[in-house]
Motif scaffolding. Structure first.
Motif, PDB file in Angstrom:
ATOM      1  N   ARG A  18       0.638  -1.033  -0.086  1.00 54.36           N
ATOM      2  CA  ARG A  18       0.024  -0.055   0.341  1.00 54.36           C
ATOM      3  C   ARG A  18       0.465   1.206  -0.196  1.00 54.36           C
ATOM      4  O   ARG A  18       0.603   2.410  -1.072  1.00 54.36           O
ATOM      5  CB  ARG A  18      -0.675   0.422   1.344  1.00 54.36           C
ATOM      6  N   THR A  22       0.944   4.238  -2.835  1.00 49.76           N
ATOM      7  CA  THR A  22       0.513   6.058  -2.297  1.00 49.76           C
ATOM      8  C   THR A  22       1.361   6.397  -2.734  1.00 49.76           C
ATOM      9  O   THR A  22       1.330   7.517  -3.003  1.00 49.76           O
ATOM     10  CB  THR A  22       0.350   5.574  -1.224  1.00 49.76           C
ATOM     11  N   ALA A  69      -4.568  13.033   0.356  1.00 51.69           N
ATOM     12  CA  ALA A  69      -5.288  12.466   1.122  1.00 51.69           C
ATOM     13  C   ALA A  69      -4.569  11.253   0.714  1.00 51.69           C
ATOM     14  O   ALA A  69      -4.437  10.641   2.191  1.00 51.69           O
ATOM     15  CB  ALA A  69      -6.722  12.442  -0.115  1.00 51.69           C
ATOM     16  N   ALA A  70      -3.366  11.267  -0.132  1.00 49.39           N
ATOM     17  CA  ALA A  70      -2.360  10.724  -0.063  1.00 49.39           C
ATOM     18  C   ALA A  70      -1.317  10.564   0.615  1.00 49.39           C
ATOM     19  O   ALA A  70      -1.216   9.645   1.295  1.00 49.39           O
ATOM     20  CB  ALA A  70      -1.828  10.816  -1.628  1.00 49.39           C
ATOM     21  N   SER A  73      -2.224   9.654   4.163  1.00 53.79           N
ATOM     22  CA  SER A  73      -2.669   7.491   3.965  1.00 53.79           C
ATOM     23  C   SER A  73      -1.019   6.749   4.154  1.00 53.79           C
ATOM     24  O   SER A  73      -1.365   6.135   4.682  1.00 53.79           O
ATOM     25  CB  SER A  73      -4.076   7.187   2.891  1.00 53.79           C
ATOM     26  N   GLU A  76      -0.381   7.379   8.165  1.00 52.61           N
ATOM     27  CA  GLU A  76      -1.320   6.820   8.354  1.00 52.61           C
ATOM     28  C   GLU A  76      -0.801   4.910   8.375  1.00 52.61           C
ATOM     29  O   GLU A  76      -0.928   3.929   8.953  1.00 52.61           O
ATOM     30  CB  GLU A  76      -2.928   6.412   8.094  1.00 52.61           C
ATOM     31  N   LEU A  77       0.262   4.580   7.064  1.00 50.69           N
ATOM     32  CA  LEU A  77       0.008   2.940   6.797  1.00 50.69           C
ATOM     33  C   LEU A  77       1.986   3.264   7.292  1.00 50.69           C
ATOM     34  O   LEU A  77       2.038   2.275   7.911  1.00 50.69           O
ATOM     35  CB  LEU A  77       0.550   3.030   5.380  1.00 50.69           C
ATOM     36  N   ARG A 107      -8.476  -2.475   5.089  1.00 49.21           N
ATOM     37  CA  ARG A 107      -7.596  -1.453   5.782  1.00 49.21           C
ATOM     38  C   ARG A 107      -6.866  -1.895   6.776  1.00 49.21           C
ATOM     39  O   ARG A 107      -6.871  -1.688   7.917  1.00 49.21           O
ATOM     40  CB  ARG A 107      -8.691  -0.109   6.527  1.00 49.21           C
ATOM     41  N   GLU A 109      -4.509   0.242   7.773  1.00 48.34           N
ATOM     42  CA  GLU A 109      -3.504   1.161   8.254  1.00 48.34           C
ATOM     43  C   GLU A 109      -4.333   1.602   9.443  1.00 48.34           C
ATOM     44  O   GLU A 109      -4.388   2.377  10.655  1.00 48.34           O
ATOM     45  CB  GLU A 109      -3.477   2.546   7.754  1.00 48.34           C
ATOM     46  N   THR A 110      -5.973   0.594  10.195  1.00 53.70           N
ATOM     47  CA  THR A 110      -6.620   1.158  10.237  1.00 53.70           C
ATOM     48  C   THR A 110      -6.595   0.828  11.993  1.00 53.70           C
ATOM     49  O   THR A 110      -5.341  -0.200  12.359  1.00 53.70           O
ATOM     50  CB  THR A 110      -7.953  -0.187  10.280  1.00 53.70           C
TER      51      THR A 110
END
Ligand SMILES: [Zn+2]
Length: 122
Positions: A18, A22, A69-70, A73, A76-77, A107, A109-110
């Motif tokens: 991911r 990204t 947004a990218a 994320s 988050e990753l 997901r 990364e959640t």
């Protein structure tokens, strides 16, 4: 570290993929924004009624939002990757219950289980 019932190596790989994706997204968006910005320089900035100029700035705003947004994320990753090597991966930060592997596959990364993610959006 991930709970023993989770395959940490599998999720590490998933997160890596991911992140790779990204990063590609970020570099292509950055290139598009640069192009649009350069193209916009040819359009007189003082003519606010120029329909072409409006299109360019709307397009750029969209690309900038996608880029933001990218980047979010990607962060988050990276944080998820950190939790995999330290502590707390796959554990809901709100209720402390394990996050089902099926959700982590979608997901990786959640930080929250489905219920808590829904509760936070409310
Ligand atoms: Zn929860």
């Amino acid at each position: 570290m991930a709970p023993p019932e989770l395959d940490a190596a599998y999720f590490a790989r998933l997160i890596d993929e991911r992140m790779e994706h990204t990063r590609e997204q970020i570099s292509s968006l950055t290139a598009v924004i640069r192009e649009v910005t350069l193209a916009a320089k040819d359009i007189p900035a003082d003519d606010e009624h120029d329909p072409e100029g409006t299109t360019v700035s709307v397009e750029r705003a969209n690309e900038v939002a996608l880029l933001a947004a990218a980047e979010a994320s990607l962060i988050e990753l990276m944080e998820a990757q950190e939790r995999l090597t330290t502590d707390g991966y796959g554990i809901c930060e709100r209720c402390g219950n394990p996050i089902p592997a099926a959700r982590l596959e979608i997901r990786p990364e959640t930080r929250f289980c489905v219920e808590c993610a829904a509760a936070r959006r409310r």
